[in-house]
Design an enzyme around this catalytic site. Structure first.
Site, PDB file in Angstrom:
ATOM      1  N   GLU A   1      27.116   5.887   1.437  1.00 42.03           N
ATOM      2  CA  GLU A   1      27.578   4.642   0.819  1.00 42.03           C
ATOM      3  C   GLU A   1      27.333   3.452   1.741  1.00 42.03           C
ATOM      4  OE1 GLU A   1      31.405   3.189   1.441  1.00 42.03           O
ATOM      5  OE2 GLU A   1      32.300   5.182   1.705  1.00 42.03           O
TER       6      GLU A   1
ATOM      7  N   LYS B   1      41.985   8.750   1.852  1.00 40.31           N
ATOM      8  CA  LYS B   1      42.344   7.829   2.928  1.00 40.31           C
ATOM      9  C   LYS B   1      43.838   7.943   3.225  1.00 40.31           C
ATOM     10  CE  LYS B   1      38.654   4.421   2.410  1.00 40.31           C
ATOM     11  NZ  LYS B   1      37.883   4.959   1.272  1.00 40.31           N
TER      12      LYS B   1
END
Length: 302
Positions: A24, A158
């Site tokens: 990404e 996360k």
């Protein structure tokens, strides 16, 4: 997919049946500060090549979706101001404006799937934010797992998220969460989130076998999440991370930071209060995940 440019090295590798790993670009533009972003992007590509696969960093350059960004394009995303953070919903406006965009996990999965790339390495996925019961702040990453046939290697959700609720949404969407080397789900900076996984594999061959079986047996099967713990020598104990997150959330609420700006703010705040420790772990786990994704991609093509 219109407006998609697949660079020759990537197209040739895919046509020949070689292993390719998507990377990404949001981590380059919004996730890491300069020059750490450039250093880490280069290290991730090198790790993929070192494990025998071809890296395909994905982003939007002047309104074109590019799979296989050049070094100069990566540098542009790392240093330019006003780079748009692009999720699935943002492609149209950025393409129409011929803009510069960095792809999130969801957007990168979408493009990778369109290219025929089955493996993707990132740091951590987005998910259900803390307090989502009232804010409804849930990442599009979770939706994309049900749409794109891509295995995502990451260090778990996360750390700033509600990890339990994130797992519940993934289960509802039929997304396998597979541990690597352990049944304990990592929490980004930490090796153990406190949640135990039902499925895990001890090596890249085992992970590749699971991915193949999932896509062979589940009609229209979407993505998989492969949870790779951060390197143990650099990992931070979960209780310490939780203390830092608590102060970061208070500051975010005080400054009324919401939506797509929240995660970059929290990561930056954590890097500050930890004296740079979280930044160091972030860089290491990104490279670690790129290496594993390449190993699994190679095993899958064998």
């Amino acid at each position: 997919m219109k407006h998609l440019v697949i660079r020759p090295e990537i197209a040739d590798a895919l046509a020949a049946g070689h292993a390719v790993v998507a990377l990404e670009s949001t981590v380059i533009s919004h996730g890491l500060p300069h020059p750490h972003n450039l250093e880490t992007a280069a290290a991730m590509e090198a790790a993929v090549r070192g494990a025998g696969a071809i890296p395909a960093t994905i982003g939007l350059i002047d309104g074109e979706i590019v799979a296989g960004l050049t070094a100069s394009e990566v540098e542009r995303l790392a240093t330019a101001s006003g780079v748009t953070k692009v999720s699935r919903r943002d492609f149209g406006p950025v393409i129409a404006a011929r803009g510069l965009g960095a792809t999130t996990v969801a957007a990168t999965m979408m493009v990778a799937s369109a290219c025929g790339i089955r493996f993707f390495a990132t740091g951590g996925i987005g998910g259900v934010h803390r307090g989502a019961q009232s804010t409804f702040d849930i990442s599009a990453d979770l939706v994309e797992f049900s749409l794109s046939r891509v295995a995502v290697v990451c260090a778990g959700p996360k750390a700033v998220l509600d990890i339990g609720l994130t797992l519940e949404v993934l289960e509802t969407a039929g997304v396998p969460v597979i541990g690597f080397g352990s049944s304990q789900l990592p929490a980004f900076y930490s090796t153990d989130s406190g949640f135990t996984l039902e499925h895990w594999a001890s090596d890249a061959t085992g992970l590749a076998r699971i991915a193949r079986a999932h896509w062979d047996c589940v009609d229209h099967g979407g993505g998989l999440l492969i949870a790779n713990p951060p390197p143990a020598e650099s990992a931070i104990p979960r209780p310490q991370v939780e203390e830092w997150i608590a102060t970061a959330l208070v500051e975010a609420d005080r400054e009324k930071i919401r939506g797509k700006a929240l995660t970059p703010f929290l990561l930056s705040h954590l890097a500050h209060v930890s004296g740079g420790r979280t930044l160091g772990v972030n860089k290491l786990l990104l490279v670690n995940n790129a290496k594993l994704a390449a190993e699994v991609a190679v095993a899958y093509r064998s």
